[in-house]
Design an enzyme around this catalytic site. Structure first.
Site, mmCIF file in Angstrom:
data_model
loop_
_atom_site.group_PDB
_atom_site.id
_atom_site.type_symbol
_atom_site.label_atom_id
_atom_site.label_comp_id
_atom_site.label_asym_id
_atom_site.label_seq_id
_atom_site.Cartn_x
_atom_site.Cartn_y
_atom_site.Cartn_z
ATOM 1 N N ASP A 128 0.824 -1.219 0.000
ATOM 2 C CA ASP A 128 0.000 0.000 0.000
ATOM 3 C C ASP A 128 0.855 1.265 0.000
ATOM 4 O O ASP A 128 0.387 2.324 0.419
ATOM 5 C CB ASP A 128 -0.931 0.044 1.230
ATOM 6 C CG ASP A 128 -2.092 -0.912 1.094
ATOM 7 O OD1 ASP A 128 -2.235 -1.516 0.018
ATOM 8 O OD2 ASP A 128 -2.865 -1.057 2.057
ATOM 9 N N CYS A 185 -22.993 -16.739 -11.253
ATOM 10 C CA CYS A 185 -23.239 -16.396 -9.849
ATOM 11 C C CYS A 185 -23.217 -14.879 -9.656
ATOM 12 O O CYS A 185 -22.262 -14.202 -10.040
ATOM 13 C CB CYS A 185 -22.184 -17.038 -8.951
ATOM 14 S SG CYS A 185 -22.379 -16.635 -7.202
ATOM 15 N N CYS A 207 -18.826 2.053 -1.640
ATOM 16 C CA CYS A 207 -18.625 0.823 -0.877
ATOM 17 C C CYS A 207 -18.589 1.188 0.610
ATOM 18 O O CYS A 207 -17.917 2.148 1.006
ATOM 19 C CB CYS A 207 -17.312 0.168 -1.296
ATOM 20 S SG CYS A 207 -16.818 -1.208 -0.240
ATOM 21 N N CYS A 239 -19.620 -15.123 -0.758
ATOM 22 C CA CYS A 239 -18.951 -15.724 -1.914
ATOM 23 C C CYS A 239 -18.760 -17.235 -1.749
ATOM 24 O O CYS A 239 -18.158 -17.685 -0.758
ATOM 25 C CB CYS A 239 -17.599 -15.057 -2.142
ATOM 26 S SG CYS A 239 -16.676 -15.754 -3.546
#
Length: 332
Positions: A128, A185, A207, A239
């Site tokens: 990051d 899916c 988000c 998921c």
């Protein structure tokens, strides 16, 4: 010398078994995407505004030839969201529960870079700490495939991984990207509480993981955090590729007990010393104490418990502002 096998062997000895390699080159194919985001005003406060810095790893090492992507699994056990009061859920995202991943991954990558240098190469690492598209690099390196939720999904650990990168001047055999396996899916799309991921155009700026980390958020989000203190795991929890996976063997990411036993009122009254001892050592501490306190206030307000807070004992004008906004928004 087979640099690839030597590096893979060294990584395996460190407990890292999901490692891939791609060419160090300018990712020109991403330029139209980043330009479109800029034109539509979709860049957020955490993004690099200079597109060239986002697609050109040569900026960091001019003679770089290979990028190594490494996945660091962090999930140690499945658990339910933890209840606060009146069966209301309040929780920190799974990735925040253990030691700050920036420090953990940096320690591992330093060792790998030192090993590469012992082989005669140059190496620099990133966690990051650069503007490069780490998920795209991981995809190119065959670490995992791109899920519909924009997460990199690995075969062994699902999407519960952190990513780190190393650029080296060694010429190393590259890996092949994996094809997407989501098929028809749409569970993550249907589950996303704000439709940040959808069938048309994904918008990470709405988000809830991003919202919980923003310094300033609009009133409209007060009613949507729904127990989230930092991060949002909705698309990962649902998921199918995260249902049967291996847990992490990296002890640094074992969750701290206090991160799973949340006391909102205690968080709101937390002092600097306690914050540094507890939350600053995790992956949710980098935004500072007031962001965590603000999110605790929001979740208390939705449960109609904010009026019991002694706001006069809080010195931060930032927190007090949110307190009064919440009283007005929830009509408390």
């Amino acid at each position: 010398m087979n640099y690839k096998s030597e590096i893979l062997k060294f990584c395996n000895n460190l407990g890292l078994d999901t490692v891939g390699f791609c060419s160090c080159r300018i990712f020109d194919e991403l330029k139209p995407f980043f330009k479109q985001r800029k034109q539509k005003g979709l860049e957020n406060e955490f993004e690099e505004k200079d597109i060239d810095k986002r697609i050109n790893p040569k900026i960091y090492m001019e003679d770089g030839k290979t990028i190594i992507s490494i996945a660091f699994p962090y999930l140690h056990d499945f658990y339910e969201n933890f209840k606060y009061k009146n069966d209301k859920y309040v929780y920190f995202s799974k990735y925040t529960l253990g030691r700050d991943y920036h420090k953990v991954i940096s320690n591992y990558l330093k060792k790998i870079c030192n090993f590469i240098e012992s082989l005669g190469g140059k190496a620099i690492y990133f966690v990051d700490s650069n503007s490069l598209p780490e998920r795209y690099i991981a995809y190119l390196c065959g670490i995992g495939f791109y899920g519909k939720n924009n997460m990199i999904i690995t075969e062994k650990y699902g999407s519960y991984v952190f990513l780190g990168e190393i650029i080296t001047d060694l010429e190393i055999e590259i890996d092949k990207p994996l094809k997407q396996k989501c098929g028809n899916c749409d569970l993550c799309l249907n589950t996303c509480p704000t439709k940040a991921i959808n069938k048309n155009e994904n918008c990470p700026n709405i988000c809830l993981s991003y919202i919980t980390q923003k310094k300033e958020i609009e009133d409209v989000w007060f009613n949507k955090l729904d127990g989230r203190m930092f991060g949002c795991d909705s698309c990962q929890d649902i998921c199918p590729f995260n249902k049967v996976i291996n847990f992490s063997n990296l002890k640094e990411f074992i969750p701290y007990d206090y991160m799973k036993k949340i006391n909102l009122k205690e968080i709101i009254n937390i002092d600097n010393k306690t914050f540094k001892e507890k939350y600053a050592i995790t992956s949710c501490g980098w935004r500072g104490k007031n962001i965590i306190i603000r999110n605790a206030l929001i979740n208390l307000a939705k449960n109609n418990n904010i009026k019991y807070i002694d706001i006069d004992s809080i010195n931060s004008p930032y927190v007090k502002n949110y307190y009064h906004r919440l009283l007005k928004f929830f009509e408390l």
